[in-house]
Write an enzyme that holds these catalytic residues in place. Structure first.
Site, PDB file in Angstrom:
ATOM      1  N   HIS A 403      -1.350   1.700  -0.034  1.00  0.00           N
ATOM      2  CA  HIS A 403      -0.730   2.415  -1.015  1.00  0.00           C
ATOM      3  C   HIS A 403       1.438   2.777  -0.306  1.00  0.00           C
ATOM      4  O   HIS A 403       1.737   1.657  -1.304  1.00  0.00           O
ATOM      5  CB  HIS A 403      -0.846   3.987  -1.728  1.00  0.00           C
ATOM      6  CG  HIS A 403       0.068   4.498  -2.755  1.00  0.00           C
ATOM      7  ND1 HIS A 403       0.074   3.368  -4.144  1.00  0.00           N
ATOM      8  CD2 HIS A 403       1.242   5.351  -2.314  1.00  0.00           C
ATOM      9  CE1 HIS A 403       0.937   4.096  -4.187  1.00  0.00           C
ATOM     10  NE2 HIS A 403       1.599   5.086  -4.566  1.00  0.00           N
ATOM     11  N   SER A 467       0.288  -1.894  -5.653  1.00  0.00           N
ATOM     12  CA  SER A 467      -1.145  -1.571  -4.332  1.00  0.00           C
ATOM     13  C   SER A 467      -2.386  -1.420  -4.870  1.00  0.00           C
ATOM     14  O   SER A 467      -3.229  -1.332  -4.469  1.00  0.00           O
ATOM     15  CB  SER A 467      -0.543  -0.317  -3.290  1.00  0.00           C
ATOM     16  OG  SER A 467       0.245   0.675  -4.474  1.00  0.00           O
TER      17      SER A 467
END
Length: 573
Positions: A403, A467
């Site tokens: 992420h 993400s």
């Protein structure tokens, strides 16, 4: 008083490595910066109320002067005490249940409104205002550490016997070696009170507390309140002034962990849980100036990275903003973004520092909102190094290195976005708990889930979208609502962390978002301004004429360089 001191010194003295949330009974399974800020505010309020009640209880047996004398072993000369006490009849402190609550503490702005409103049913009536206010307890704590430090303060005194009583107040200030800066009076609207007097003064903290106590013992005054402090050293929350002090800003919010929640995909995976612990310990051991530790990622972790990387690589050209696409390509060109290995934080940090001055430091997990935002003020992003579980490669409710790398890093390489991120961090330094909540919400709807316009089309720039392809496709569909980014409205918008967001905020551009954000921040209650000095990596508080004068000279030099550059560009060939 010692409890207050311990609570206030907590952040400055050491970093808590235990779970903030677990210790305080946080029930949620999901992890969100905004929710963390709200929970932290609730716990802080509860703890503060407990500490204040303890301090008031102790004050039942010991006066403010005695507290300071016990802490420092110092006394105001006896003849001064005698002179003041002879002039003013002494009264005993009331019982504990007669203390004025923190909520009933009055400021100058509320004197008139409180006078016109009847007391609430649950408000304890008090004949005389002898209870310690929150400000006075905080001041007492500061005085216990430095009795002789000069403190600016403002007092509001309500006179029962006419304006002639003002002379006794001024005499008392002189007795305790104070300097009066400003005096203002007006006829009071409170029944039984003749005048309200505002006095701004400077005095050592120890003497100021004794002055307050002496004024409270006089029968000539209906009440006396410490209204405010003219400098920020007493009550403003501690915040880091130098990048090295981020070593004290690693307080974790632990809510959704493989060791704790059976719904976590790694709950039954002992190998994964042990791996997480090892990487967390590496982050806790990191100190300012250390190289970022190298992590030897396993084949399973690389496989997880490869799956997500290929998905983002396919979706970004169509749905990501131009700034993200450009930085993503730069990272590929420099062989930092490749599918066969995870990037190391150190190489990513070197890349960011070269492009925007941002750098990275490892974090063990989701930090408290205040700690995380504070790091942005120094152009430092605190990043995790562990990888989400292989069974859940395309979504994680907690931050992980995939992420951070794919969502945050490309835009931190963009100068305009990096500036916006730093301004959010600077705005958080010394902000109240309530304002931290609002800043966290703005961060949530911009840096994490923000959208922007590009040639008439909506593109994603939020890391949580870039993400996580499922929410990315949802955010650009007609299944959700798009609203124009306005910080004041965004800051109070409820968020969703269990499912996809029903509402997303769309900025006209990064520059438009920054301009709106700056104007909104200027309305915050923080009584001072700060700036980041990139040469010293230090945050400077702009609270004196000398500091402002130095800054003006620096700005004039910069303007001179810009003016010379414009003139040279305008010269004919």
């Amino acid at each position: 008083m010692m409890a207050v001191a311990a609570a206030q010194k907590n952040r400055e003295m050491f970093a808590i490595k235990k779970s903030y949330s677990i210790e305080n009974g946080y029930p949620s399974r999901r992890r969100s910066l905004v929710d963390d800020a709200r929970f932290e505010t609730l716990v802080v309020k509860q703890n503060k109320q407990t500490v204040l009640e303890e301090a008031r209880s102790k004050a039942n047996d010991a006066s403010l002067e005695e507290c300071i004398q016990q802490a420092k072993g110092e006394h105001v000369p006896a003849e001064q005490n005698v002179e003041l006490q002879d002039a003013q009849p002494s009264l005993e402190l009331p019982a504990e249940d007669e203390y004025v609550s923190v909520e009933s503490f009055e400021t100058e702005a509320t004197i008139e409104s409180r006078a016109e409103q009847p007391p609430a049913d649950d408000e304890v009536p008090t004949k005389n205002d002898y209870g310690l206010t929150e400000d006075e307890i905080v001041l007492a704590n500061a005085a216990s550490e430095s009795t002789e430090a000069v403190q600016g303060a403002a007092l509001v005194v309500r006179l029962k016997e006419g304006i002639s009583s003002l002379g006794r107040i001024l005499k008392a200030i002189e007795t305790f070696h104070g300097t009066v800066q400003h005096v203002e009076s007006r006829q009071s609207r409170v029944e039984g009170v003749d005048h309200d007097v505002l006095i701004k003064l400077e005095m050592t903290r120890g003497n100021l507390l004794q002055l307050i106590r002496s004024l409270r013992q006089s029968g000539s005054f209906s009440s006396m309140n410490l209204l405010a402090e003219n400098n920020i050293s007493v009550k403003a929350p501690w915040f880091p002034k130098h990048a090295s002090e981020l070593d004290n800003c690693n307080h974790l919010m632990t809510k959704y962990e493989p060791d704790l929640d059976m719904n976590h995909p790694g709950f039954a995976d002992k190998v994964y849980r042990q791996r997480r612990k090892e990487i967390a310990e590496i982050a806790f051991a990191f100190k300012y100036g250390d190289p970022i530790p190298h992590i030897n990622y396993t084949e399973v972790e690389v496989k997880t990275w490869r799956s997500v990387f290929r998905t983002v690589q396919d979706l970004a050209p169509k749905h990501a903003c131009a700034e993200y696409r450009a930085a993503f390509q730069m990272l590929q060109d420099e062989q930092i973004f490749v599918e066969h290995r995870l990037p190391q934080l150190q190489e990513m940090s070197d890349f960011l520092r070269k492009n925007t001055g941002f750098s990275l430091r490892p974090a063990a997990g989701l930090l408290t909102a205040r700690d995380f935002l504070a790091s942005l003020a120094f152009r430092i992003f605190q990043s995790t190094q562990y990888v989400r579980h292989v069974n859940s490669p395309y979504h994680t409710p907690e931050p992980d290195t995939i992420h951070e790398l794919l969502g945050h890093m490309p835009l931190l390489a963009d100068p305009s976005f990096a500036q916006f991120s730093q301004e959010i961090g600077l705005a958080s330094l010394g902000a109240s708990d309530e304002e931290i909540e609002k800043l966290s919400t703005v961060y949530w709807f911009t840096v994490e889930f923000g959208l922007c316009k590009e040639h008439g089309q909506v593109k994603a720039y939020g890391a949580g979208l870039l993400s996580a392809y499922g929410e990315l496709l949802h955010a650009i569909s007609d299944k959700c609502e798009h609203r124009a980014f306005e910080p004041a409205a965004t800051a109070v918008q409820p968020y969703q962390d269990q499912e996809y967001q029903p509402i997303y905020y769309v900025a006209e551009s990064f520059e438009d978002a920054k301009d709106k954000f700056r104007r909104w921040v200027s309305t915050m209650s923080r009584p001072f301004e700060v700036r980041f000095n990139p040469h010293t990596e230090r945050v400077e508080i702009l609270d004196s004429v000398d500091k402002l004068d130095t800054l003006v000279h620096q700005m004039n030099t910069e303007i001179l360089h810009l003016t010379n550059a414009i003139q040279k560009l305008r010269r004919p060939f």
